[in-house]
Design a protein around this motif. Structure first.
Motif, PDB file in Angstrom:
ATOM      1  N   THR A 184      -0.672  -0.077  51.151  1.00 16.96           N
ATOM      2  CA  THR A 184      -1.382  -1.192  50.523  1.00 16.96           C
ATOM      3  C   THR A 184      -0.695  -1.588  49.232  1.00 16.96           C
ATOM      4  OG1 THR A 184      -3.517  -0.525  51.441  1.00 16.96           O
ATOM      5  CG2 THR A 184      -3.569  -1.920  49.475  1.00 16.96           C
ATOM      6  N   HIS A 185      -0.518  -2.908  49.036  1.00 13.63           N
ATOM      7  CA  HIS A 185       0.025  -3.448  47.793  1.00 13.63           C
ATOM      8  C   HIS A 185      -1.136  -3.848  46.880  1.00 13.63           C
ATOM      9  CE1 HIS A 185       4.261  -3.958  49.162  1.00 13.63           C
ATOM     10  NE2 HIS A 185       3.707  -4.128  50.349  1.00 13.63           N
ATOM     11  N   GLY A 186      -1.359  -3.071  45.827  1.00 14.11           N
ATOM     12  CA  GLY A 186      -2.314  -3.458  44.802  1.00 14.11           C
ATOM     13  C   GLY A 186      -1.554  -4.151  43.687  1.00 14.11           C
ATOM     14  N   ILE A 187      -2.057  -5.284  43.210  1.00 11.77           N
ATOM     15  CA  ILE A 187      -1.260  -6.117  42.305  1.00 11.77           C
ATOM     16  C   ILE A 187      -2.067  -6.519  41.087  1.00 11.77           C
ATOM     17  CG2 ILE A 187       0.105  -8.243  42.119  1.00 11.77           C
ATOM     18  CD1 ILE A 187       0.236  -8.168  45.268  1.00 11.77           C
ATOM     19  N   VAL A 188      -1.487  -6.305  39.891  1.00 11.43           N
ATOM     20  CA  VAL A 188      -2.047  -6.839  38.648  1.00 11.43           C
ATOM     21  C   VAL A 188      -1.064  -7.888  38.120  1.00 11.43           C
ATOM     22  CG1 VAL A 188      -3.373  -4.769  38.086  1.00 11.43           C
ATOM     23  CG2 VAL A 188      -1.017  -4.969  37.278  1.00 11.43           C
ATOM     24  N   PRO A 189      -1.552  -8.939  37.465  1.00 10.84           N
ATOM     25  CA  PRO A 189      -0.659 -10.033  37.052  1.00 10.84           C
ATOM     26  C   PRO A 189       0.461  -9.597  36.133  1.00 10.84           C
ATOM     27  CG  PRO A 189      -2.963 -10.674  36.839  1.00 10.84           C
ATOM     28  CD  PRO A 189      -2.949  -9.214  37.115  1.00 10.84           C
ATOM     29  N   ARG A 190       0.136  -8.744  35.186  1.00  8.21           N
ATOM     30  CA  ARG A 190       1.118  -8.250  34.222  1.00  8.21           C
ATOM     31  C   ARG A 190       0.607  -6.916  33.692  1.00  8.21           C
ATOM     32  NH1 ARG A 190      -1.199 -12.574  31.202  1.00  8.21           N
ATOM     33  NH2 ARG A 190       0.734 -13.795  31.198  1.00  8.21           N
ATOM     34  N   PHE A 191       1.496  -6.208  32.986  1.00  9.36           N
ATOM     35  CA  PHE A 191       1.094  -4.906  32.465  1.00  9.36           C
ATOM     36  C   PHE A 191       0.173  -5.059  31.261  1.00  9.36           C
ATOM     37  CE2 PHE A 191       1.490  -1.332  29.584  1.00  9.36           C
ATOM     38  CZ  PHE A 191       1.263  -0.257  30.431  1.00  9.36           C
ATOM     39  N   ASP A 192      -0.982  -4.435  31.345  1.00 10.58           N
ATOM     40  CA  ASP A 192      -1.940  -4.320  30.247  1.00 10.58           C
ATOM     41  C   ASP A 192      -2.583  -2.955  30.391  1.00 10.58           C
ATOM     42  OD1 ASP A 192      -3.918  -5.678  28.147  1.00 10.58           O
ATOM     43  OD2 ASP A 192      -5.140  -4.636  29.644  1.00 10.58           O
ATOM     44  N   VAL A 193      -2.633  -2.183  29.319  1.00  9.73           N
ATOM     45  CA  VAL A 193      -3.078  -0.790  29.402  1.00  9.73           C
ATOM     46  C   VAL A 193      -4.430  -0.665  30.079  1.00  9.73           C
ATOM     47  CG1 VAL A 193      -3.824   1.212  28.053  1.00  9.73           C
ATOM     48  CG2 VAL A 193      -1.693   0.042  27.467  1.00  9.73           C
ATOM     49  N   ASP A 194      -5.438  -1.364  29.589  1.00 12.42           N
ATOM     50  CA  ASP A 194      -6.778  -1.217  30.156  1.00 12.42           C
ATOM     51  C   ASP A 194      -6.873  -1.800  31.566  1.00 12.42           C
ATOM     52  OD1 ASP A 194      -8.486   0.119  28.118  1.00 12.42           O
ATOM     53  OD2 ASP A 194      -7.810  -1.542  26.870  1.00 12.42           O
ATOM     54  N   GLU A 195      -6.193  -2.917  31.811  1.00 10.95           N
ATOM     55  CA  GLU A 195      -6.233  -3.505  33.150  1.00 10.95           C
ATOM     56  C   GLU A 195      -5.579  -2.586  34.169  1.00 10.95           C
ATOM     57  OE1 GLU A 195      -5.089  -7.671  35.480  1.00 10.95           O
ATOM     58  OE2 GLU A 195      -4.814  -7.499  33.313  1.00 10.95           O
ATOM     59  N   VAL A 196      -4.485  -1.972  33.790  1.00  4.90           N
ATOM     60  CA  VAL A 196      -3.798  -1.048  34.695  1.00  4.90           C
ATOM     61  C   VAL A 196      -4.655   0.183  34.966  1.00  4.90           C
ATOM     62  CG1 VAL A 196      -1.896   0.612  34.760  1.00  4.90           C
ATOM     63  CG2 VAL A 196      -1.431  -1.790  34.268  1.00  4.90           C
ATOM     64  N   LEU A 197      -5.211   0.765  33.925  1.00  6.74           N
ATOM     65  CA  LEU A 197      -6.039   1.967  34.096  1.00  6.74           C
ATOM     66  C   LEU A 197      -7.295   1.661  34.909  1.00  6.74           C
ATOM     67  CD1 LEU A 197      -5.687   3.512  30.525  1.00  6.74           C
ATOM     68  CD2 LEU A 197      -4.703   4.405  32.653  1.00  6.74           C
ATOM     69  N   ALA A 198      -7.911   0.510  34.658  1.00  7.49           N
ATOM     70  CA  ALA A 198      -9.101   0.122  35.414  1.00  7.49           C
ATOM     71  C   ALA A 198      -8.767  -0.106  36.882  1.00  7.49           C
ATOM     72  CB  ALA A 198      -9.723  -1.132  34.806  1.00  7.49           C
TER      73      ALA A 198
END
Length: 516
Positions: free
Chosen positions: A226-240
């Motif tokens: 599975t490809h999980g995708i976040v728009p850009r690196f952000d500490v809290d967004e990545v951890l969440a």
């Protein structure tokens, strides 16, 4: 080998499994493949032909991943544009590649008015964002919805799969030509090194245009994960995202790992699903690595060393060597599967173990060459070996240790910055007589761009003026962070070349190697 075969395998193995997760959207591999076959037909309706280049300028998204598959399905080649480039640099990439179609999202649609007067080959702009489609652009979802499925063009083998631009030592960026064979071979290698399978949930947190993240793009599909995708690196967004989607694998450049480890916020999230953390694109400070390993105890850490010209993996350092104080931890690992690595002298003769020379590689991962640059291709691939430009040595166990770079390249935050390009911007200032750009140690970015300037007699300029002048000429990440002024001429060799080793030496006196 064919890029599309990785997708067909995913459908066969895990057709009803989750293919992508992004911004609340989910789709199965069967649904993903159907959209690919329709989008590819939409591209053909835009007069896209075999090996035409299709560019993209966007943040990470599920549509970015669809682009990576629809373009080869249509028989064309991708051209992922570095999102950190300035408008003139973006225009150069598009013009040099002769890209016919440009995909753009909300974050970069605002650049279109300034780009349109500079770009020559782009015939259509496809909007892949979430907002209203800008005037004059083609709506992505409409393009998919209004197109019927087509059969795969079956582009493969040594057909051009994509152009991937990297910095040029003469101020001209080089388009690295990678084939289907190159990228799929690398994917097979990464699957083996990372242990990807149908249960893998990989998080794209690094920029998807970058080969560091792309090392896993085709590998995860090949494994039907599975490809999980976040728009850009952000500490809290990545951890969440790790907590919410039970992410098992990811790649982060050392700068990102440092931001996570120093944030003090890892303990606020459940990251126990993490099995493997791959890092690469620039050297990792051992203290940062140890801190991250301590705070994420379920994750095994692994390093990948390579470059765009190698699709990109050349060597890897597995979790078993990630031991505090371990001698091998200082290395870049050993030759990846199917890749041959040697340390050669200036005559391309193999050097004895422990002797410093140029790190060279060969294998099915090595590029076809540089786009429109035959002499540069011949020089880099001479005698059948990819010459990396990195200096290092190999120990008796086959571990490669990088000690310096032959080219005057600065790696800051995982981005390659070539000094000649920055110097060109500085030299365009009317007060500058001489200048040299070097990399100096930086706690967070690994290296920082530092300029040493000699002003013309009777001229004046401040460090802030030089920095702001550069900001108008080149991308922000290439701009010098600091500037020193000298009254005496810069030291030169007998051949008239500036002795950058002498300029760098005072900044690296406390370091045991010339990369940070």
């Amino acid at each position: 080998m064919y890029i599309s075969q990785t997708l067909r395998r995913a459908v066969q193995l895990n057709g009803n499994g989750t293919a992508t997760v992004f911004a609340g959207r989910r789709q199965t591999w069967r649904e993903f493949e159907n959209r690919i076959a329709r989008l590819a037909n939409g591209l053909l309706d835009l007069d896209v032909g075999a090996s035409d280049r299709i560019a993209i300028l966007a943040l990470n998204s599920d549509r970015y991943l669809e682009y990576f598959y629809a373009v080869p399905w249509a028989g064309a080649a991708v051209n992922p544009v570095n999102i950190r480039l300035s408008p003139p640099e973006i225009a150069y990439t598009l013009n040099d590649s002769g890209s016919k179609v440009l995909f753009v999202d909300d974050a970069f649609a605002a650049l279109l008015p300034s780009l349109q007067s500079q770009i020559e080959s782009i015939k259509h702009v496809v909007f892949i964002g979430e907002g209203k489609c800008p005037e004059g652009c083609i709506d992505y979802e409409s393009l998919v919805a209004n197109s019927e499925r087509i059969s795969d063009a079956n582009a493969g083998g040594n057909d051009l799969a994509g152009l991937f631009y990297t910095g040029g030592t003469t101020g001209r960026s080089k388009g690295v030509m990678l084939s289907h064979n190159n990228l799929v071979f690398n994917a097979l290698n990464v699957v083996a090194e990372m242990g990807y399978d149908c249960d893998t949930v990989y998080m794209h947190a690094g920029p998807m245009f970058h080969l560091a993240d792309m090392a896993s793009t085709f590998a995860v599909t090949l494994a039907a994960g599975t490809h999980g995708i976040v728009p850009r690196f952000d500490v809290d967004e990545v951890l969440a995202f790790i907590e919410q989607e039970k992410v098992t694998n990811t790649l982060l450049v050392p700068t990102m790992v440092n931001l996570l480890a120093s944030s003090g916020r890892i303990a606020n999230y459940d990251v126990s699903s993490m099995k493997r953390m791959l890092y690469g694109a620039s050297p990792m400070p051992e203290s940062v690595l140890m801190s991250a390993m301590e705070q994420m105890p379920t994750a095994s850490f692994a390093q990948g060393y390579g470059q765009t010209e190698a699709s990109p993996i050349i060597t890897s350092l597995g979790p078993e060597f990630h031991i505090a104080g371990g001698e091998k931890l200082r290395s870049a690992g050993r030759a990846a599967l199917g890749v041959e690595v040697l340390v050669l002298d200036e005559n391309d003769e193999e050097l004895p173990n422990g002797t410093v020379g140029e790190i060279c590689a060969r294998g099915a991962n090595v590029m076809l060459g540089y786009w429109g640059m035959e002499s540069a291709t011949a020089e880099t691939l001479r005698n059948g070996w990819l010459h990396t430009g990195d200096l290092g040595y190999m120990d008796e166990d086959g571990f490669v240790f990088i000690v310096d770079r032959a080219k005057d390249m600065v790696i800051s935050g995982g981005e390659n910055i070539f000094s000649v390009e920055v110097e060109g911007a500085i030299y365009s200032h009317p007060a500058v007589q001489e200048c040299a750009v070097i990399g100096i140690p930086h706690e967070h970015w690994g290296e920082a761009v530092h300029a040493i300037v000699v002003l013309r007699e009777g001229s004046r300029a401040s460090d802030s003026e030089i920095i702001e002048h550069c900001r108008e000429k080149i991308a922000g990440y290439k701009v010098p962070r600091t500037v020193d002024f000298r009254e005496e001429p810069l030291p030169v060799s007998g051949a008239g070349k500036v002795l950058k080793n002498e300029l760098r030496a005072p900044f690296w006196e406390e370091k045991n190697k010339r990369v940070n």
